[in-house]
Design a protein around this motif. Structure first.
Motif, PDB file in Angstrom:
ATOM      1  N   GLU A 162       0.679  -1.140  -0.038  1.00  0.00           N
ATOM      2  CA  GLU A 162      -0.157  -0.107   0.069  1.00  0.00           C
ATOM      3  C   GLU A 162       0.752   1.304  -0.197  1.00  0.00           C
ATOM      4  O   GLU A 162       1.664   1.302   0.863  1.00  0.00           O
ATOM      5  N   GLY A 163       0.886   2.191  -1.064  1.00  0.00           N
ATOM      6  CA  GLY A 163       1.412   3.518  -1.216  1.00  0.00           C
ATOM      7  C   GLY A 163       2.710   3.268  -1.941  1.00  0.00           C
ATOM      8  O   GLY A 163       3.247   4.410  -2.354  1.00  0.00           O
ATOM      9  N   TYR A 164       2.957   2.237  -2.439  1.00  0.00           N
ATOM     10  CA  TYR A 164       4.315   1.929  -2.969  1.00  0.00           C
ATOM     11  C   TYR A 164       3.946   1.613  -4.439  1.00  0.00           C
ATOM     12  O   TYR A 164       5.111   1.316  -5.419  1.00  0.00           O
ATOM     13  N   SER A 214       0.621   9.877   1.439  1.00  0.00           N
ATOM     14  CA  SER A 214      -0.671   9.377   1.331  1.00  0.00           C
ATOM     15  C   SER A 214      -1.960  10.128   1.927  1.00  0.00           C
ATOM     16  O   SER A 214      -2.996  10.190   1.165  1.00  0.00           O
ATOM     17  N   SER A 286      -1.785   5.521  -2.595  1.00  0.00           N
ATOM     18  CA  SER A 286      -0.628   5.462  -3.542  1.00  0.00           C
ATOM     19  C   SER A 286      -0.663   7.116  -3.790  1.00  0.00           C
ATOM     20  O   SER A 286      -1.466   7.717  -4.287  1.00  0.00           O
TER      21      SER A 286
END
Length: 332
Positions: A162-164, A214, A286
């Motif tokens: 998550e986020g990457y 984020s 993201s």
């Protein structure tokens, strides 16, 4: 005989020049016809010249080959599907083939900024590019990819991606696996990390950066406000205040409700920043590059609060004190 030979050479020279110039012209400028062609992968200039000649798009294979070499584009002609027409001259055709056509073996997809893993998986599934469950299973544990990407060593064990998975437009082969798609997106994040993040961290934790970015991504609608929103969150963290981000509540709920209830704000979750101080344990979406840069260089401000304007602009009203914050809300 000595006089005739130079004349023959001169005639041949002018004849060749005339032939070359005529061959550069369109096949039929007055009655243009569209022609669809496919240039296979691995085709060289001679093979491409043959395809163009067979489809009535050029007058001379030799002149096309000579022009390609002369323009230094011999290695720049790209495979793909093209729609050309008989009104195009040789240079226009050459330019089109250098730009690149549609490759039927390649598809594109776009992941918007602020998407969560589940949204990415659903979008890829809807477009027929991936199995959502397989995608989520692979992306649920960064350890599945940790050995291939150096930046993943900086995030916690057993953390998801998550986020990457960087939000961008991607090109992939039609039959790409879920793993290959994820790797493509991680490669993009690594590119951003190397070019825009790594040297700006200055001892800061990458995971903390992406977590806050984020949140900024989800809270900010206007790019111009992102550094200011990042500045507000930095101030609250520095003062030991709770972030009180509605975006983290939405993540905890698993849905993006337009209006949160008081019960929503009490949800028992580590992502509830109305209850817990500091950052949540992982990113909640993201973030795009603008949100990342906003957190790397937050605007210096004494604001501690903000709320969405009621004019539909997506902008915010910023306040220094809680009293100002309350007074800024006409519906209080």
């Amino acid at each position: 005989m000595l006089i005739i030979l130079p004349l023959v050479i001169l005639v041949l020279l002018f004849g060749s020049l005339f032939y070359y110039k005529k061959s550069l012209e369109p096949m039929n400028l007055k009655n243009m016809t569209e022609v669809s062609i496919d240039i296979p992968r691995g085709s060289n200039v001679y093979g491409i010249a043959g395809i163009l000649k067979e489809n009535g798009l050029i007058k001379s294979k030799l002149v096309f080959e000579c022009l390609t070499i002369k323009e230094n584009k011999e290695g720049r002609l790209k495979a793909g599907s093209y729609t050309l027409n008989t009104g195009m001259n040789l240079r226009e055709i050459l330019e089109e083939l250098s730009t690149g056509g549609k490759d039927d073996n390649i598809v594109t997809f776009t992941i918007p900024e602020g998407y969560e893993l589940r949204q990415i998986a659903d979008k890829l599934s809807e477009e027929g590019l991936a199995d959502a469950n397989k995608f989520l299973k692979l992306s649920a544990d960064a350890n599945n990819f940790r050995g291939k990407f150096s930046f993943l060593k900086e995030i916690n064990q057993n953390q998801s991606l998550e986020g990457y998975l960087f939000p961008a437009t991607y090109e992939i082969f039609v039959n790409s696996t879920e793993e290959q798609i994820i790797e493509k997106m991680l490669e993009k994040f690594e590119e951003v990390y190397e070019n825009d993040i790594k040297d700006q961290l200055k001892g800061r934790n990458l995971n903390d950066l992406i977590i806050l970015a984020s949140i900024v991504e989800r809270e900010g609608k206007l790019d111009s406000e992102r550094p200011l929103i990042a500045g507000v969150f930095k101030n609250r963290l520095d003062k030991g205040m709770k972030l009180e981000s509605c975006a983290t509540i939405q993540y905890a709920l698993g849905e993006r409700k337009e209006v949160l209830s008081y019960d929503d704000l009490k949800i028992d979750s580590v992502y509830n920043t109305y209850i817990h101080k500091g950052l949540p344990p992982t990113p909640i979406s993201s973030p795009g590059l603008k949100s990342i840069r906003a957190v790397l260089e937050p605007e210096k401000t004494d604001y501690l609060f903000f709320r969405t304007k009621d004019d539909g602009s997506g902008g915010h009203i910023f306040s220094r004190t809680y009293a100002e914050h309350l007074n800024s809300n006409p519906k209080k």
